[in-house]
Scaffold this active site. Structure first.
Site, PDB file in Angstrom:
ATOM      1  N   ASP A  13     -38.958  -6.400  -7.938  1.00  0.00           N
ATOM      2  CA  ASP A  13     -38.054  -6.740  -9.046  1.00  0.00           C
ATOM      3  C   ASP A  13     -36.602  -6.892  -8.611  1.00  0.00           C
ATOM      4  O   ASP A  13     -35.672  -6.652  -9.398  1.00  0.00           O
ATOM      5  CB  ASP A  13     -38.144  -5.695 -10.175  1.00  0.00           C
ATOM      6  CG  ASP A  13     -39.556  -5.558 -10.702  1.00  0.00           C
ATOM      7  OD1 ASP A  13     -40.285  -6.560 -10.689  1.00  0.00           O
ATOM      8  OD2 ASP A  13     -39.928  -4.443 -11.123  1.00  0.00           O
ATOM      9  N   LYS A  16     -36.213 -11.944  -7.113  1.00  0.00           N
ATOM     10  CA  LYS A  16     -36.745 -13.016  -6.256  1.00  0.00           C
ATOM     11  C   LYS A  16     -36.923 -14.323  -7.027  1.00  0.00           C
ATOM     12  O   LYS A  16     -36.604 -15.402  -6.528  1.00  0.00           O
ATOM     13  CB  LYS A  16     -38.092 -12.572  -5.651  1.00  0.00           C
ATOM     14  CG  LYS A  16     -37.978 -11.324  -4.782  1.00  0.00           C
ATOM     15  CD  LYS A  16     -39.329 -10.818  -4.314  1.00  0.00           C
ATOM     16  CE  LYS A  16     -40.205 -10.234  -5.400  1.00  0.00           C
ATOM     17  NZ  LYS A  16     -39.744  -8.950  -5.970  1.00  0.00           N
ATOM     18  N   GLY A  40     -43.961 -10.177 -11.518  1.00  0.00           N
ATOM     19  CA  GLY A  40     -43.336 -10.810 -12.683  1.00  0.00           C
ATOM     20  C   GLY A  40     -41.996 -11.329 -12.211  1.00  0.00           C
ATOM     21  O   GLY A  40     -41.098 -10.541 -11.926  1.00  0.00           O
ATOM     22  N   HIS A  41     -41.880 -12.624 -12.049  1.00  0.00           N
ATOM     23  CA  HIS A  41     -40.660 -13.226 -11.499  1.00  0.00           C
ATOM     24  C   HIS A  41     -39.931 -13.972 -12.608  1.00  0.00           C
ATOM     25  O   HIS A  41     -40.466 -14.912 -13.189  1.00  0.00           O
ATOM     26  CB  HIS A  41     -41.014 -14.167 -10.333  1.00  0.00           C
ATOM     27  CG  HIS A  41     -41.571 -13.440  -9.146  1.00  0.00           C
ATOM     28  ND1 HIS A  41     -41.923 -14.047  -7.979  1.00  0.00           N
ATOM     29  CD2 HIS A  41     -41.816 -12.107  -8.958  1.00  0.00           C
ATOM     30  CE1 HIS A  41     -42.358 -13.138  -7.116  1.00  0.00           C
ATOM     31  NE2 HIS A  41     -42.313 -11.951  -7.704  1.00  0.00           N
ATOM     32  N   GLN A 223     -43.607  -8.449  -4.936  1.00  0.00           N
ATOM     33  CA  GLN A 223     -43.376  -7.008  -4.744  1.00  0.00           C
ATOM     34  C   GLN A 223     -42.180  -6.813  -3.796  1.00  0.00           C
ATOM     35  O   GLN A 223     -41.305  -7.651  -3.764  1.00  0.00           O
ATOM     36  CB  GLN A 223     -44.639  -6.299  -4.226  1.00  0.00           C
ATOM     37  CG  GLN A 223     -45.762  -6.202  -5.249  1.00  0.00           C
ATOM     38  CD  GLN A 223     -46.551  -7.481  -5.431  1.00  0.00           C
ATOM     39  OE1 GLN A 223     -47.097  -8.019  -4.484  1.00  0.00           O
ATOM     40  NE2 GLN A 223     -46.645  -7.975  -6.640  1.00  0.00           N
TER      41      GLN A 223
END
Ligand code: GDP
Ligand code: IMO
Ligand code: MG
Length: 422
Positions: A13, A16, A40-41, A223
């Site tokens: 988080d 990215k 979750g990007h 990650q």
């Protein structure tokens, strides 16, 4: 041309998704090399916010091809929901999104095993996103997995049934779960039909040919380094190699093709899920960071644990990844503080420790903190790093001289535009 790598240096988080979107105009191809819907990007532009889980973060820029590499694990249900959310943007998915035939599939029963395994661990749970990641990678390394390429096989239904039966027999060893397998399977098979209509390729051939043709690739990590299966805070990690070397196995590009390794980190630290976190702040300071930084998980909505920047951990991540340049995210969040702290070393049972240790038990670790002046100024409207307050410039140069790698970008807000190049 080269494969540049962009990856997270902390516990995920770091931002990215935002940065891949910012960098995409410089690349022909954006390729995810590991992880799956545990990621979750988040991207923000033109007043809209998008969260991607499986699809690379270059998808909104029409100039780039996006590749889901062999190292990724795909849950067809999550993936198809992501595709549906892209519909209003008129993206040519058949040509702009390519899927490796060697990527493994997350079955509904993988999710069930993930849930059962976490429940059985009680207080020792990993804090998994429960997306079936661990069980899917276990079947991959155990040589039982189903891959995207298998969808084209006439024997696919048999292979699916064999693996599902194996999972159901494993589940007998756990207390029963309240999950509707039949409903999950019906949705899964509908989603699989959608994947079959997309472009599934031998991505290692495609990517190497692209490199030979002079095209540039940006590998998008998921990650973060401290969640890496080998080098993270094991066992509180994910099940893939999140570090730069994962690019080669996750895409099939050779080490000699790697160019820049861009490491991205928050100006502080966060972690979601269980496991050691030496600089964690469980007081009102941690809560203030959480609120100001909106530190709630993009995938699960869980509150992220927050703490000061940890240079012991950051230096370890730089070493493992061979980072050539750093990007610092969320500097704007620290604008609320008069005084900031950075962890220089740990004291463990009275001993000063500067190298990230094998096993860290939170209760034993006391971070050695240095105080730096806060800037107490809104950064979100800045357009150039030169305009930044002196205290922020000092914060940046202090980190650079401590770790010996230049910080080339400072992010001052979630939007594409809130990005300062240095
Ligand atoms: P990722 O998993 O590394 O892509 O990061 P996430 O998207 O899970 O979490 C990063 C969060 O911070 C998202 O909500 C972003 O919109 C947001 N974000 C990214 N960069 C910045 C920044 O510089 N400042 C602030 N305030 N938010 C940011
Ligand atoms: P992005 O790509 C933050 C964490 C989970 C849990 C551990 C194992 O958005 O940075 P898993 O579901 O992989 O079995 O969970 O890893 N985790 C993440 N934390 N960001 C992520 O991805 C994460 N993906 C997994 O919270 O502690
Ligand atoms: Mg995330």
């Amino acid at each position: 041309m080269k494969t540049d790598v962009l990856l997270g240096l902390q516990w995920g988080d770091e931002g990215k998704g935002k940065i891949v979107d910012v960098l995409t105009p410089d690349y022909s191809i954006i390729a995810r090399f590991q992880g799956g819907p545990n990621a979750g990007h988040t991207l923000e532009f033109e007043g809209n916010k998008h969260v991607l889980h499986t699809i690379p973060s270059g998808i909104f820029r029409k100039s780039a091809i996006n590749v889901i590499g062999n190292g990724v694990v795909i849950d067809p249900i999550v993936f198809v929901k992501e595709l549906e959310r892209l519909e209003p943007y008129g993206i040519d998915l058949k040509n702009q999104l390519l899927i490796s035939k060697k990527a493994h599939l997350i079955l509904p029963t993988h999710r069930m095993i993930d849930a059962a395994s976490e429940l059985s661990k009680g207080l020792n749970k990993i804090g998994s996103t429960l997306k079936g990641i661990g069980p899917t990678y276990m079947d991959k390394t155990g040589r039982n997995g189903l891959r995207v390429g298998d969808l084209l096989s006439e024997r696919f239904n048999d292979k699916y049934r064999d693996l599902k039966d194996k999972h159901l027999s494993m589940l007998q060893y756990y207390p029963p779960l309240e999950m509707d397998l039949a409903a999950m399977e019906a949705e899964w098979f509908r989603a699989v039909d959608t994947i079959k209509k997309l472009t599934c390729i031998d991505s290692e051939h495609y990517l190497n040919k692209a490199l030979a043709d002079g095209k540039s690739i940006l590998a998008e990590g998921a990650q973060g380094t401290m969640l890496d299966i080998d080098f993270g805070t094991y066992p509180f990690v994910t099940s893939s190699n999140t570090v730069s070397s994962g690019t080669c196995t996750g895409l099939g590009v050779p080490p000699s093709s790697i160019g820049k390794v861009i490491g991205i980190f928050k100006a502080y630290c966060t972690r979601v899920g269980s496991g050691p976190f030496p600089t964690e702040l469980t007081d009102e300071v941690g809560e203030a960071i959480r609120q100001e930084g909106r530190e709630f998980g993009s995938t699960t909505g869980r509150a992220r644990r927050c703490g000061w920047l940890d240079l012991v951990q950051l230096k370890y991540a730089l070493m493992i990844n061979g980072v050539t340049e750093l990007y610092m995210m969320k500097a704007d969040v620290l604008s609320i503080f008069d005084e900031l702290f950075i962890c220089e070393a740990y004291t463990i049972q009275g001993e000063l420790v500067r190298d990230f240790p094998y096993d860290i038990h939170e209760s034993d670790i006391v971070p050695v903190l240095t105080s730096l002046k806060g800037w107490k100024q809104d950064l979100t409207q800045l357009t150039q790093f030169e305009q930044a307050p002196d205290a922020l410039k000092h914060y940046v140069s202090y980190i650079e001289s401590s770790v010996g790698v230049p910080i080339r970008l400072v992010s001052v807000g979630p939007d594409r535009a809130q990005t300062l190049l240095k």
